[in-house]
Design a protein around this motif. Structure first.
Motif, PDB file in Angstrom:
ATOM      1  N   GLY A 160      57.481 -20.178  14.213  1.00  0.00           N
ATOM      2  CA  GLY A 160      56.304 -20.698  14.896  1.00  0.00           C
ATOM      3  C   GLY A 160      55.439 -19.664  15.570  1.00  0.00           C
ATOM      4  O   GLY A 160      54.458 -20.017  16.233  1.00  0.00           O
ATOM      5  N   ALA A 161      55.767 -18.382  15.423  1.00  0.00           N
ATOM      6  CA  ALA A 161      54.945 -17.333  16.037  1.00  0.00           C
ATOM      7  C   ALA A 161      53.596 -17.230  15.321  1.00  0.00           C
ATOM      8  O   ALA A 161      53.465 -17.575  14.141  1.00  0.00           O
ATOM      9  N   ARG A 162      52.605 -16.747  16.051  1.00  0.00           N
ATOM     10  CA  ARG A 162      51.263 -16.597  15.493  1.00  0.00           C
ATOM     11  C   ARG A 162      50.827 -15.141  15.632  1.00  0.00           C
ATOM     12  O   ARG A 162      50.787 -14.608  16.753  1.00  0.00           O
ATOM     13  N   PHE A 163      50.514 -14.519  14.494  1.00  0.00           N
ATOM     14  CA  PHE A 163      50.054 -13.131  14.461  1.00  0.00           C
ATOM     15  C   PHE A 163      48.575 -13.151  14.070  1.00  0.00           C
ATOM     16  O   PHE A 163      48.229 -13.391  12.919  1.00  0.00           O
ATOM     17  N   GLU A 164      47.700 -12.904  15.038  1.00  0.00           N
ATOM     18  CA  GLU A 164      46.274 -13.061  14.796  1.00  0.00           C
ATOM     19  C   GLU A 164      45.601 -11.797  14.280  1.00  0.00           C
ATOM     20  O   GLU A 164      44.619 -11.885  13.543  1.00  0.00           O
ATOM     21  N   ARG A 165      46.121 -10.621  14.664  1.00  0.00           N
ATOM     22  CA  ARG A 165      45.461  -9.379  14.244  1.00  0.00           C
ATOM     23  C   ARG A 165      46.453  -8.291  13.894  1.00  0.00           C
ATOM     24  O   ARG A 165      46.109  -7.111  13.905  1.00  0.00           O
ATOM     25  N   ALA A 166      47.681  -8.627  13.590  1.00  0.00           N
ATOM     26  CA  ALA A 166      48.723  -7.632  13.331  1.00  0.00           C
ATOM     27  C   ALA A 166      48.789  -7.312  11.839  1.00  0.00           C
ATOM     28  O   ALA A 166      49.159  -8.183  11.045  1.00  0.00           O
ATOM     29  N   PRO A 167      48.462  -6.080  11.429  1.00  0.00           N
ATOM     30  CA  PRO A 167      48.470  -5.746  10.002  1.00  0.00           C
ATOM     31  C   PRO A 167      49.844  -5.330   9.482  1.00  0.00           C
ATOM     32  O   PRO A 167      50.030  -5.232   8.274  1.00  0.00           O
ATOM     33  N   PHE A 168      50.799  -5.074  10.391  1.00  0.00           N
ATOM     34  CA  PHE A 168      52.128  -4.623   9.976  1.00  0.00           C
ATOM     35  C   PHE A 168      53.193  -5.347  10.796  1.00  0.00           C
ATOM     36  O   PHE A 168      52.992  -5.652  11.976  1.00  0.00           O
ATOM     37  N   LEU A 169      54.332  -5.583  10.149  1.00  0.00           N
ATOM     38  CA  LEU A 169      55.539  -6.018  10.842  1.00  0.00           C
ATOM     39  C   LEU A 169      56.678  -5.200  10.242  1.00  0.00           C
ATOM     40  O   LEU A 169      57.072  -5.392   9.103  1.00  0.00           O
ATOM     41  N   GLY A 170      57.223  -4.259  11.035  1.00  0.00           N
ATOM     42  CA  GLY A 170      58.240  -3.360  10.534  1.00  0.00           C
ATOM     43  C   GLY A 170      57.667  -1.973  10.272  1.00  0.00           C
ATOM     44  O   GLY A 170      56.502  -1.693  10.600  1.00  0.00           O
ATOM     45  N   PRO A 171      58.525  -1.099   9.702  1.00  0.00           N
ATOM     46  CA  PRO A 171      59.856  -1.421   9.168  1.00  0.00           C
ATOM     47  C   PRO A 171      60.862  -1.694  10.278  1.00  0.00           C
ATOM     48  O   PRO A 171      60.809  -1.099  11.353  1.00  0.00           O
ATOM     49  N   LEU A 172      61.786  -2.599   9.972  1.00  0.00           N
ATOM     50  CA  LEU A 172      62.819  -2.941  10.936  1.00  0.00           C
ATOM     51  C   LEU A 172      64.099  -3.329  10.222  1.00  0.00           C
ATOM     52  O   LEU A 172      64.085  -3.800   9.086  1.00  0.00           O
ATOM     53  N   ILE A 208      52.475 -18.043  11.485  1.00  0.00           N
ATOM     54  CA  ILE A 208      51.125 -17.982  10.918  1.00  0.00           C
ATOM     55  C   ILE A 208      50.637 -16.539  10.989  1.00  0.00           C
ATOM     56  O   ILE A 208      50.645 -15.927  12.063  1.00  0.00           O
ATOM     57  N   PHE A 209      50.204 -16.006   9.854  1.00  0.00           N
ATOM     58  CA  PHE A 209      49.635 -14.661   9.777  1.00  0.00           C
ATOM     59  C   PHE A 209      48.173 -14.810   9.382  1.00  0.00           C
ATOM     60  O   PHE A 209      47.859 -15.274   8.280  1.00  0.00           O
ATOM     61  N   SER A 210      47.280 -14.397  10.275  1.00  0.00           N
ATOM     62  CA  SER A 210      45.858 -14.655  10.073  1.00  0.00           C
ATOM     63  C   SER A 210      45.134 -13.547   9.325  1.00  0.00           C
ATOM     64  O   SER A 210      44.022 -13.771   8.835  1.00  0.00           O
ATOM     65  N   VAL A 211      45.712 -12.351   9.247  1.00  0.00           N
ATOM     66  CA  VAL A 211      45.059 -11.216   8.595  1.00  0.00           C
ATOM     67  C   VAL A 211      46.016 -10.631   7.561  1.00  0.00           C
ATOM     68  O   VAL A 211      47.218 -10.928   7.576  1.00  0.00           O
ATOM     69  N   PRO A 212      45.505  -9.799   6.639  1.00  0.00           N
ATOM     70  CA  PRO A 212      46.402  -9.168   5.673  1.00  0.00           C
ATOM     71  C   PRO A 212      47.531  -8.411   6.384  1.00  0.00           C
ATOM     72  O   PRO A 212      47.290  -7.707   7.372  1.00  0.00           O
ATOM     73  N   VAL A 213      48.751  -8.544   5.872  1.00  0.00           N
ATOM     74  CA  VAL A 213      49.897  -7.978   6.569  1.00  0.00           C
ATOM     75  C   VAL A 213      50.899  -7.404   5.569  1.00  0.00           C
ATOM     76  O   VAL A 213      51.066  -7.926   4.457  1.00  0.00           O
ATOM     77  N   THR A 214      51.545  -6.338   5.981  1.00  0.00           N
ATOM     78  CA  THR A 214      52.658  -5.748   5.242  1.00  0.00           C
ATOM     79  C   THR A 214      53.915  -5.894   6.088  1.00  0.00           C
ATOM     80  O   THR A 214      53.943  -5.465   7.249  1.00  0.00           O
ATOM     81  N   ILE A 215      54.943  -6.507   5.521  1.00  0.00           N
ATOM     82  CA  ILE A 215      56.183  -6.764   6.229  1.00  0.00           C
ATOM     83  C   ILE A 215      57.293  -5.976   5.542  1.00  0.00           C
ATOM     84  O   ILE A 215      57.531  -6.148   4.342  1.00  0.00           O
ATOM     85  N   TRP A 263      50.431 -17.879   5.300  1.00  0.00           N
ATOM     86  CA  TRP A 263      49.698 -16.625   5.213  1.00  0.00           C
ATOM     87  C   TRP A 263      48.255 -16.950   4.839  1.00  0.00           C
ATOM     88  O   TRP A 263      47.970 -17.444   3.746  1.00  0.00           O
ATOM     89  N   ASP A 264      47.322 -16.655   5.747  1.00  0.00           N
ATOM     90  CA  ASP A 264      45.916 -16.942   5.499  1.00  0.00           C
ATOM     91  C   ASP A 264      45.210 -15.794   4.787  1.00  0.00           C
ATOM     92  O   ASP A 264      44.016 -15.895   4.489  1.00  0.00           O
TER      93      ASP A 264
END
Length: 294
Positions: A146-158, A170-177, A191-192
């Motif tokens: 249920g987390a919301r990422f509005e402007r985060a382009p990266f998650l990780g590396p982790l 919810i991911f509002s912008v292009p993202v690399t995980i 993923w929007d």
């Protein structure tokens, strides 16, 4: 007349034993408890670099503005807190469970190189700016449901332990995980924009995920750079467990294992793109009997 002693919403519950139970910050709408009184500190950057310690609060001093000497906490809970500025937890070592459920990060959230020994909850958290979760270690479950990422382009590396849960996030912008984990759960994740999931070892559940833009799930063949050693062994091949209810028209799977994947209710499977080395279930063995034609 009985007086009301209802705790203000958004305040973090303080453990009775400050020394052994660790972090307890009192924050509500940009306020902080210092020496027993709430004081307004709008836009202030909350720094817990290299440590997140309750000792400063216990002694009545403000939360440190620079590095702290003791880089560890016990259980830390921040439910329903709104951070008015940047929240800096770089290099923090959470030795117990950590809860950031329903937290709103109005500035940048920095957790780079932090370590979570216990379970970590970021369920229903909102990240309005950058969310720096690079080179991070979760020894146990990491919950971002249920987390919301509005402007985060990266998650990780982790590195995660048993589970990274991104269900209903919810991911509002292009993202690399980029994640190494036993399981990555993305049930009803939305993923929007475009997304690239670069994973190692994980079993991936994409049941009912909302995929409207190009989405790639890829086995990352080599360890992520500058990451501490993990306990994972063997081949890092990503195993897809479910594409149930997914519109696969925009989905690309690279070097993945589909031998146990559930496709029930998936849409546009004829447009699903497979790249690299894809593993399928083995052909059944044994004698196959056919009815004789009359």
């Amino acid at each position: 007349m009985r007086s009301s002693r209802r705790q203000p919403q958004g305040r973090v519950n303080a453990p009775k034993d400050w020394g052994s139970r660790g972090l307890a910050l009192f924050i509500k709408d940009g306020c902080r408890r210092d020496g027993g009184a709430l004081r307004r500190c709008p836009g202030q950057q909350i720094r817990l670099r290299r440590a997140a310690s309750a000792l400063a609060v216990r002694t009545g001093r403000p939360v440190a503005e620079g590095p702290l000497r003791e880089p560890s906490t016990d259980n830390a809970w921040f439910s329903h807190v709104a951070f008015p500025g940047d929240a800096d937890f770089e290099d923090a070592n959470f030795t117990g469970d950590a809860g950031f459920g329903n937290v709103t990060f109005t500035g940048n959230a920095r957790f780079s190189s932090a370590a979570f020994t216990g379970n970590a909850w970021f369920s229903d958290a909102t990240f309005t700016h950058d969310a720096d979760f690079d080179h991070l270690t979760f020894a146990r479950d990491a919950q971002f449901s249920g987390a919301r990422f509005e402007r985060a382009p990266f998650l990780g590396p982790l590195n995660c332990g048993p589970l990274l849960n991104l269900s209903e996030a919810i991911f509002s912008v292009p993202v690399t995980i980029q994640v190494a984990a036993e399981e990555v759960r993305c049930v009803r994740t939305r993923w929007d924009a475009t997304v690239s999931l670069r994973l190692r070892y994980a079993k991936v559940d994409l049941s009912d995920a909302v995929v409207t833009q190009p989405t790639a799930v890829t086995t990352h063949p080599t360890p992520f750079p500058n990451m501490p050693a993990s306990d994972f062994t063997g081949e890092p091949t990503v195993k897809m467990t479910s594409l149930r209810g997914v519109d696969t028209a925009h989905l690309v799977l690279t070097d993945t294992d589909l031998s146990s994947c559930v496709f029930t209710g998936a849409f546009h499977l004829d447009q699903l793109r497979l790249a690299g080395r894809t593993q399928f279930a083995s052909v059944p063995t044994g004698i196959i009997r056919h009815a004789c034609c009359p």
